[in-house]
Motif scaffolding. Structure first.
Motif, PDB file in Angstrom:
ATOM      1  N   GLY A 143     -48.662-164.615  44.320  1.00 26.89           N
ATOM      2  CA  GLY A 143     -47.594-163.715  43.909  1.00 26.89           C
ATOM      3  C   GLY A 143     -47.238-162.673  44.951  1.00 26.89           C
ATOM      4  O   GLY A 143     -46.409-161.812  44.706  1.00 26.89           O
ATOM      5  N   GLU A 144     -47.863-162.750  46.133  1.00 25.04           N
ATOM      6  CA  GLU A 144     -47.666-161.702  47.137  1.00 25.04           C
ATOM      7  C   GLU A 144     -46.350-161.896  47.899  1.00 25.04           C
ATOM      8  O   GLU A 144     -46.036-162.990  48.340  1.00 25.04           O
ATOM      9  CB  GLU A 144     -48.852-161.728  48.107  1.00 25.04           C
ATOM     10  N   THR A 145     -45.592-160.827  48.046  1.00 24.25           N
ATOM     11  CA  THR A 145     -44.275-160.913  48.688  1.00 24.25           C
ATOM     12  C   THR A 145     -44.214-160.155  50.013  1.00 24.25           C
ATOM     13  O   THR A 145     -43.788-160.696  51.035  1.00 24.25           O
ATOM     14  CB  THR A 145     -43.190-160.291  47.777  1.00 24.25           C
ATOM     15  N   ALA A 146     -44.681-158.891  49.959  1.00 27.01           N
ATOM     16  CA  ALA A 146     -44.442-157.988  51.079  1.00 27.01           C
ATOM     17  C   ALA A 146     -44.881-158.533  52.436  1.00 27.01           C
ATOM     18  O   ALA A 146     -44.084-158.514  53.384  1.00 27.01           O
ATOM     19  CB  ALA A 146     -45.104-156.645  50.795  1.00 27.01           C
ATOM     20  N   PRO A 147     -46.118-159.050  52.578  1.00 23.48           N
ATOM     21  CA  PRO A 147     -46.517-159.500  53.922  1.00 23.48           C
ATOM     22  C   PRO A 147     -45.666-160.668  54.402  1.00 23.48           C
ATOM     23  O   PRO A 147     -45.447-160.831  55.604  1.00 23.48           O
ATOM     24  CB  PRO A 147     -47.978-159.908  53.748  1.00 23.48           C
ATOM     25  N   LEU A 148     -45.158-161.478  53.460  1.00 19.69           N
ATOM     26  CA  LEU A 148     -44.379-162.642  53.859  1.00 19.69           C
ATOM     27  C   LEU A 148     -43.021-162.240  54.402  1.00 19.69           C
ATOM     28  O   LEU A 148     -42.444-162.925  55.247  1.00 19.69           O
ATOM     29  CB  LEU A 148     -44.212-163.589  52.671  1.00 19.69           C
ATOM     30  N   LEU A 149     -42.496-161.101  53.911  1.00 17.23           N
ATOM     31  CA  LEU A 149     -41.210-160.635  54.426  1.00 17.23           C
ATOM     32  C   LEU A 149     -41.329-160.364  55.920  1.00 17.23           C
ATOM     33  O   LEU A 149     -40.439-160.683  56.707  1.00 17.23           O
ATOM     34  CB  LEU A 149     -40.780-159.348  53.720  1.00 17.23           C
TER      35      LEU A 149
ATOM     36  N   LEU B  91     -47.051-177.604  57.967  1.00 21.23           N
ATOM     37  CA  LEU B  91     -47.506-176.221  57.876  1.00 21.23           C
ATOM     38  C   LEU B  91     -46.817-175.353  58.919  1.00 21.23           C
ATOM     39  O   LEU B  91     -46.782-174.135  58.797  1.00 21.23           O
ATOM     40  CB  LEU B  91     -49.018-176.141  58.064  1.00 21.23           C
ATOM     41  N   PHE B  92     -46.287-176.000  59.963  1.00 24.06           N
ATOM     42  CA  PHE B  92     -45.647-175.239  61.034  1.00 24.06           C
ATOM     43  C   PHE B  92     -44.127-175.215  60.894  1.00 24.06           C
ATOM     44  O   PHE B  92     -43.444-174.596  61.690  1.00 24.06           O
ATOM     45  CB  PHE B  92     -46.049-175.812  62.398  1.00 24.06           C
ATOM     46  N   ASP B  93     -43.606-175.944  59.880  1.00 28.38           N
ATOM     47  CA  ASP B  93     -42.160-175.937  59.647  1.00 28.38           C
ATOM     48  C   ASP B  93     -41.775-174.700  58.853  1.00 28.38           C
ATOM     49  O   ASP B  93     -42.577-174.183  58.090  1.00 28.38           O
ATOM     50  CB  ASP B  93     -41.764-177.187  58.846  1.00 28.38           C
ATOM     51  N   PRO B  94     -40.531-174.241  59.036  1.00 24.93           N
ATOM     52  CA  PRO B  94     -40.104-173.087  58.228  1.00 24.93           C
ATOM     53  C   PRO B  94     -40.090-173.457  56.750  1.00 24.93           C
ATOM     54  O   PRO B  94     -39.738-174.571  56.383  1.00 24.93           O
ATOM     55  CB  PRO B  94     -38.680-172.816  58.724  1.00 24.93           C
ATOM     56  N   ALA B  95     -40.512-172.517  55.935  1.00 22.21           N
ATOM     57  CA  ALA B  95     -40.465-172.716  54.492  1.00 22.21           C
ATOM     58  C   ALA B  95     -40.275-171.364  53.836  1.00 22.21           C
ATOM     59  O   ALA B  95     -40.352-170.326  54.489  1.00 22.21           O
ATOM     60  CB  ALA B  95     -41.739-173.385  53.997  1.00 22.21           C
ATOM     61  N   SER B  96     -40.021-171.402  52.559  1.00 23.65           N
ATOM     62  CA  SER B  96     -39.922-170.164  51.801  1.00 23.65           C
ATOM     63  C   SER B  96     -41.149-170.081  50.897  1.00 23.65           C
ATOM     64  O   SER B  96     -42.034-170.923  50.972  1.00 23.65           O
ATOM     65  CB  SER B  96     -38.630-170.179  50.997  1.00 23.65           C
ATOM     66  N   ALA B  97     -41.208-169.051  50.069  1.00 24.44           N
ATOM     67  CA  ALA B  97     -42.289-168.946  49.098  1.00 24.44           C
ATOM     68  C   ALA B  97     -41.690-168.432  47.810  1.00 24.44           C
ATOM     69  O   ALA B  97     -40.660-167.749  47.828  1.00 24.44           O
ATOM     70  CB  ALA B  97     -43.375-168.001  49.602  1.00 24.44           C
ATOM     71  N   LEU B  98     -42.331-168.772  46.697  1.00 25.31           N
ATOM     72  CA  LEU B  98     -41.727-168.433  45.400  1.00 25.31           C
ATOM     73  C   LEU B  98     -41.383-166.952  45.254  1.00 25.31           C
ATOM     74  O   LEU B  98     -40.235-166.620  44.941  1.00 25.31           O
ATOM     75  CB  LEU B  98     -42.653-168.880  44.272  1.00 25.31           C
ATOM     76  N   PRO B  99     -42.340-166.027  45.473  1.00 29.46           N
ATOM     77  CA  PRO B  99     -41.986-164.621  45.257  1.00 29.46           C
ATOM     78  C   PRO B  99     -40.907-164.143  46.220  1.00 29.46           C
ATOM     79  O   PRO B  99     -40.055-163.325  45.851  1.00 29.46           O
ATOM     80  CB  PRO B  99     -43.300-163.879  45.477  1.00 29.46           C
ATOM     81  N   VAL B 100     -40.920-164.684  47.446  1.00 28.67           N
ATOM     82  CA  VAL B 100     -39.903-164.291  48.421  1.00 28.67           C
ATOM     83  C   VAL B 100     -38.544-164.824  48.001  1.00 28.67           C
ATOM     84  O   VAL B 100     -37.513-164.166  48.168  1.00 28.67           O
ATOM     85  CB  VAL B 100     -40.288-164.804  49.825  1.00 28.67           C
ATOM     86  N   GLN B 101     -38.550-166.019  47.422  1.00 33.32           N
ATOM     87  CA  GLN B 101     -37.297-166.592  46.934  1.00 33.32           C
ATOM     88  C   GLN B 101     -36.698-165.705  45.831  1.00 33.32           C
ATOM     89  O   GLN B 101     -35.490-165.477  45.799  1.00 33.32           O
ATOM     90  CB  GLN B 101     -37.566-168.009  46.400  1.00 33.32           C
ATOM     91  N   VAL B 102     -37.580-165.206  44.977  1.00 38.24           N
ATOM     92  CA  VAL B 102     -37.115-164.294  43.918  1.00 38.24           C
ATOM     93  C   VAL B 102     -36.470-163.066  44.552  1.00 38.24           C
ATOM     94  O   VAL B 102     -35.350-162.677  44.210  1.00 38.24           O
ATOM     95  CB  VAL B 102     -38.297-163.867  43.014  1.00 38.24           C
ATOM     96  N   TYR B 103     -37.174-162.496  45.509  1.00 37.12           N
ATOM     97  CA  TYR B 103     -36.670-161.306  46.201  1.00 37.12           C
ATOM     98  C   TYR B 103     -35.325-161.594  46.850  1.00 37.12           C
ATOM     99  O   TYR B 103     -34.368-160.836  46.730  1.00 37.12           O
ATOM    100  CB  TYR B 103     -37.707-160.881  47.239  1.00 37.12           C
ATOM    101  N   ASN B 104     -35.274-162.740  47.528  1.00 35.18           N
ATOM    102  CA  ASN B 104     -34.091-163.164  48.251  1.00 35.18           C
ATOM    103  C   ASN B 104     -32.885-163.269  47.318  1.00 35.18           C
ATOM    104  O   ASN B 104     -31.797-162.769  47.607  1.00 35.18           O
ATOM    105  CB  ASN B 104     -34.420-164.536  48.868  1.00 35.18           C
ATOM    106  N   TRP B 105     -33.083-163.905  46.175  1.00 34.29           N
ATOM    107  CA  TRP B 105     -31.964-164.153  45.267  1.00 34.29           C
ATOM    108  C   TRP B 105     -31.492-162.871  44.589  1.00 34.29           C
ATOM    109  O   TRP B 105     -30.313-162.722  44.283  1.00 34.29           O
ATOM    110  CB  TRP B 105     -32.360-165.202  44.231  1.00 34.29           C
ATOM    111  N   THR B 106     -32.437-161.965  44.333  1.00 40.03           N
ATOM    112  CA  THR B 106     -31.997-160.725  43.678  1.00 40.03           C
ATOM    113  C   THR B 106     -31.156-159.875  44.629  1.00 40.03           C
ATOM    114  O   THR B 106     -30.459-158.970  44.201  1.00 40.03           O
ATOM    115  CB  THR B 106     -33.187-159.885  43.189  1.00 40.03           C
ATOM    116  N   GLN B 107     -31.212-160.179  45.931  1.00 40.53           N
ATOM    117  CA  GLN B 107     -30.423-159.418  46.900  1.00 40.53           C
ATOM    118  C   GLN B 107     -28.963-159.872  46.935  1.00 40.53           C
ATOM    119  O   GLN B 107     -28.129-159.210  47.532  1.00 40.53           O
ATOM    120  CB  GLN B 107     -30.987-159.590  48.324  1.00 40.53           C
ATOM    121  N   ARG B 108     -28.691-161.041  46.391  1.00 43.75           N
ATOM    122  CA  ARG B 108     -27.346-161.613  46.545  1.00 43.75           C
ATOM    123  C   ARG B 108     -26.398-161.092  45.477  1.00 43.75           C
ATOM    124  O   ARG B 108     -26.811-160.705  44.379  1.00 43.75           O
ATOM    125  CB  ARG B 108     -27.437-163.133  46.475  1.00 43.75           C
TER     126      ARG B 108
END
Lengths: 452, 265
Positions: free
Chosen positions: A372-378, A397-414
């Protein structure tokens, strides 16, 4: 001493005997204090339960819409003159046809369908009619054709996404009133959608693609999904599991069972507790400096996220494991040493099995925290817009990806409220994952706990 | 007193299993054991008695280096097992503990089956080559601990499910199974009821045939019943050591007399 007390007792004035049936002053006070305390406790639990219910119901009502999606089913003529000019079905040639071409085919198909069904389109331009379909629909159609080139030249039944506003209309997000004020849609367009729905061509259905689709751009909320985010989160959990659990458990066993108790181990112990309290964003900065800037690992990659989360989870796992090891009665260690077991045998044969339920619970709680951690991933760039799925591990593991909590953060910004619905949907997915992990923790605890 | 002890040592020099010389134990700053000399004979029950906190358990734990597990404890002096100093740097305490077994105050069976409890020691020391041999050791040890008849039909059941007295006998069986030479017992009956106590006492008397047994006890009656030799500790000093009969009937030291007549302790 005892004799003196005994002989002194009768000399004192006999105390008047109180009835047991009447509670005296002190007893009444004590009982009142006790019932007050119970009331505090009950109200605290009550408040917590209400908060939980409010939270869950708000997330569920906002987010459940993300799991349903409105589709338009219509025949699309896949004109071979446009899609495959040479006519030899060469995959390279087929790929040359862009989404623009497919978009035009779709526009045509929508207009034909509307005309065939005899629906009046008063007040709507041709563009308004074709905009009923999502901008993402042409890309999805293109992918379908590329995967299956023999479709070219046929007229296929396509189930295409409708645009976010029309979808929102059927989920209660958009009303005729708001559409009148909206430059992206109009009441007439919604009426057209209603007419298509009456004909059975347009329907709101269960939306698996929310779980499998990647993120989508600002204009296409209807196509956005958490697929890449789930995969990214799973990859990071994999890294955390592989790194944090062995390191954490080994470190705690060493510190708890083998390390001498001296100043150095005291300092280490205090620092582990401190690390557990360090704000997670600090670990993000550390990860950025150490793994990306110094070690040169790629940005937005699950490996970096996993490493940062490993650092963050280690103290939790170590503290939980040490507590579990401490809880094993010392008599078991004595017993093992007493029959001539070595330190390591006593730990691995007797102490560790007894501590296992506690260790597993602590580990899973730590993993859930990491999930559930978001901040360090930002800070390590996982907030980037990622449309492509990472490859299978280990390369993935070396390809770009997103993460669930970051995706939540990302979408709430739109800006588009449709993304808010998606964000709530992603929260539901995240909560389901966390729930599963906690159930697993309880299950493992039950399984390994030996009460004999 | 010294003379007497020298005389005694001269008489049965050959039978001495453990001999301690000038043993000092410190817990941090606390001088817990002061200059203790004692000889423990083979195939004899030696009892350590004394008031609480007198150091008898501490000294017992020195004999198989269980004090090593306590970081702040420090042992000085010489403790010889069959003429070898067990505190020599080259001695591995694990090897030592296989030869000097221990039974603790509170029954502490492993949370495993009865069989596995007894088989654990032989397994880790590789005493059995196959299952049949292991079965034999387990049976022999349980018989030796007078527990076989009670548990032979439920060896797979958890050892922690037994009664307190049975658990303690299981712990004795577990200690016996590693075929030690000396058996240390730290107040083995203090958590047991009188019937279980008498069973364990009978057992101790039988074990004497094969081992040298050292028992710490709070009960002077128990010391008188089970031991042949008795050592009286007081405030970290070994006050008196001799034949049990002599200690209880003709104590040499006034402190011993006060203790056994119930005036100190």
């Amino acid at each position: 001493m005892t004799d003196a007390t005994l002989s002194a007792a009768p000399a004192a004035a006999p105390k008047p005997r109180a009835s047991l049936l009447i509670a005296d002053e002190r007893t009444r006070k004590r009982n009142a204090a006790e019932s007050r305390f119970r009331a505090y406790g009950l109200s605290a639990i009550g408040i917590a339960l209400i908060a939980l219910v409010v939270l869950l119901s708000s997330v569920l009502t906002d987010g459940i819409g993300a799991f349903r999606q409105t589709y338009l089913t219509l025949p699309v003529a896949l004109d071979s003159a446009r899609l495959d000019k040479n006519g030899n079905r060469d995959p390279e040639d087929i790929k040359k046809a862009t989404t623009l071409t497919y978009g035009k085919l779709l526009d045509q198909a929508v207009q034909n369908t509307v005309a065939q069904q005899g629906i009046a389109i008063a007040g709507l331009t041709e563009k308004d009619v074709s905009d009923l379909v999502s901008k993402e629909a042409s890309a999805q159609l293109r992918n379908r054709v590329i995967a299956n080139p023999e479709l070219i030249g046929q007229t296929v039944d396509a189930r295409v996404l409708v645009n976010g506003r029309v979808d929102g209309y059927y989920k209660g997000r958009v009303s005729m009133d708001s559409a009148a004020r909206d430059s992206n849609t109009s009441p007439a367009q919604l009426q057209l959608a209603d007419a298509l729905k009456d004909k059975g061509l347009l329907a709101t259905q269960w939306n698996w693609s929310f779980l499998t689709n990647p993120d989508a751009s600002d204009q296409r909320p209807e196509a956005a999904g958490v697929g890449v985010a789930i995969l990214g989160s799973l990859y990071m959990m994999l890294v955390v599991l592989v790194l944090a659990v062995p390191i954490g458990v080994a470190a705690s066993i060493y510190l708890e069972e083998f390390a001498p108790k001296n100043r150095l181990t005291d300092i280490i112990e205090v620092n582990i507790s401190n690390l557990a309290a360090v704000p997670s964003i600090v670990f993000g900065i550390l990860g950025l400096a150490a793994f990306i800037n110094f070690a040169g690992l790629p940005q937005s990659a699950p490996i970096v996220g996993g490493l940062v989360l490993t650092l963050m989870t280690l103290p939790t796992i170590i503290i939980a494991t040490r507590a579990a090891l401490k809880a094993v009665p010392p008599s078991i260690r004595d017993a093992a040493l007493g029959v001539g077991a070595s330190k390591m045998q006593s730990v691995f044969h007797h102490v560790l099995p007894l501590a296992m339920p506690g260790i597993l619970t602590g580990t899973i709680i730590g993993l859930a925290q990491a999930l559930g951690e978001t901040a360090p991933l930002l800070l390590i760039g996982m907030v980037a817009f990622v449309k492509n799925f990472p490859a299978a591990p280990p390369e993935g593991l070396f390809d770009p990806a997103s993460a669930l909590p970051v995706q939540v953060y990302n979408w709430t910004q739109r800006a588009d409220p449709a993304f808010f619905e998606r964000a709530s949907g992603a929260i539901i997915v995240l909560l389901v994952f966390l729930l599963c992990m906690n159930i697993l923790a309880i299950f493992l605890r039950r399984k390994f706990e030996r009460r004999w | 007193m010294n003379d007497m002890r020298l005389l005694e040592r001269a008489v049965d020099q050959t039978d001495i299993k453990i001999s301690a010389r000038n043993v000092q134990v410190y817990y941090g700053d606390k001088h817990a054991i002061k200059d203790v000399d004692v000889d423990i004979q083979d195939k004899t029950v030696t009892a350590f008695i004394g008031p609480s906190g007198c150091g008898k358990s501490t000294f017992l734990r020195c004999l198989n280096r269980m004090n090593d597990t306590i970081d702040i404890s420090r042992v000085e002096g010489k403790i010889m097992l069959d003429g070898e100093d067990i505190y020599d740097k080259r001695v591995d305490p694990v090897q030592l503990r296989a030869r000097v077994g221990m039974v603790f105050q509170k029954p502490n069976p492993f949370p495993k089956s009865i069989y596995d409890n007894v088989a654990y020691g032989p397994r880790i020391h590789g005493l059995a080559r196959n299952r049949a041999e292991l079965d034999e050791i387990v049976e022999k040890s349980l018989r030796g601990a007078a527990l076989w008849n009670e548990v032979k039909d439920r060896l797979a059941e958890p050892g922690t499910g037994l009664s307190g007295g049975q658990q303690q006998r299981l712990c004795i069986a577990r200690a016996v199974a590693t075929q030690p030479e000396v058996l240390l017992m730290d107040e083995p009956c203090s958590a047991l009821d009188p019937i279980a106590t008498s069973q364990v006492e009978d057992l101790i008397d039988q074990l004497r045939a094969e081992f040298s047994v050292v028992i710490v006890t709070h009960s002077m009656q128990q010391a008188a019943r089970v031991s042949q030799k008795t050592a009286f500790f007081h405030l970290g000093n070994l006050v008196e050591f001799g034949d049990t009969d002599d200690i209880f009937t003709r104590p040499q030291d006034p402190r011993t007399e006060s203790y056994i007549s119930g005036r100190i302790g």
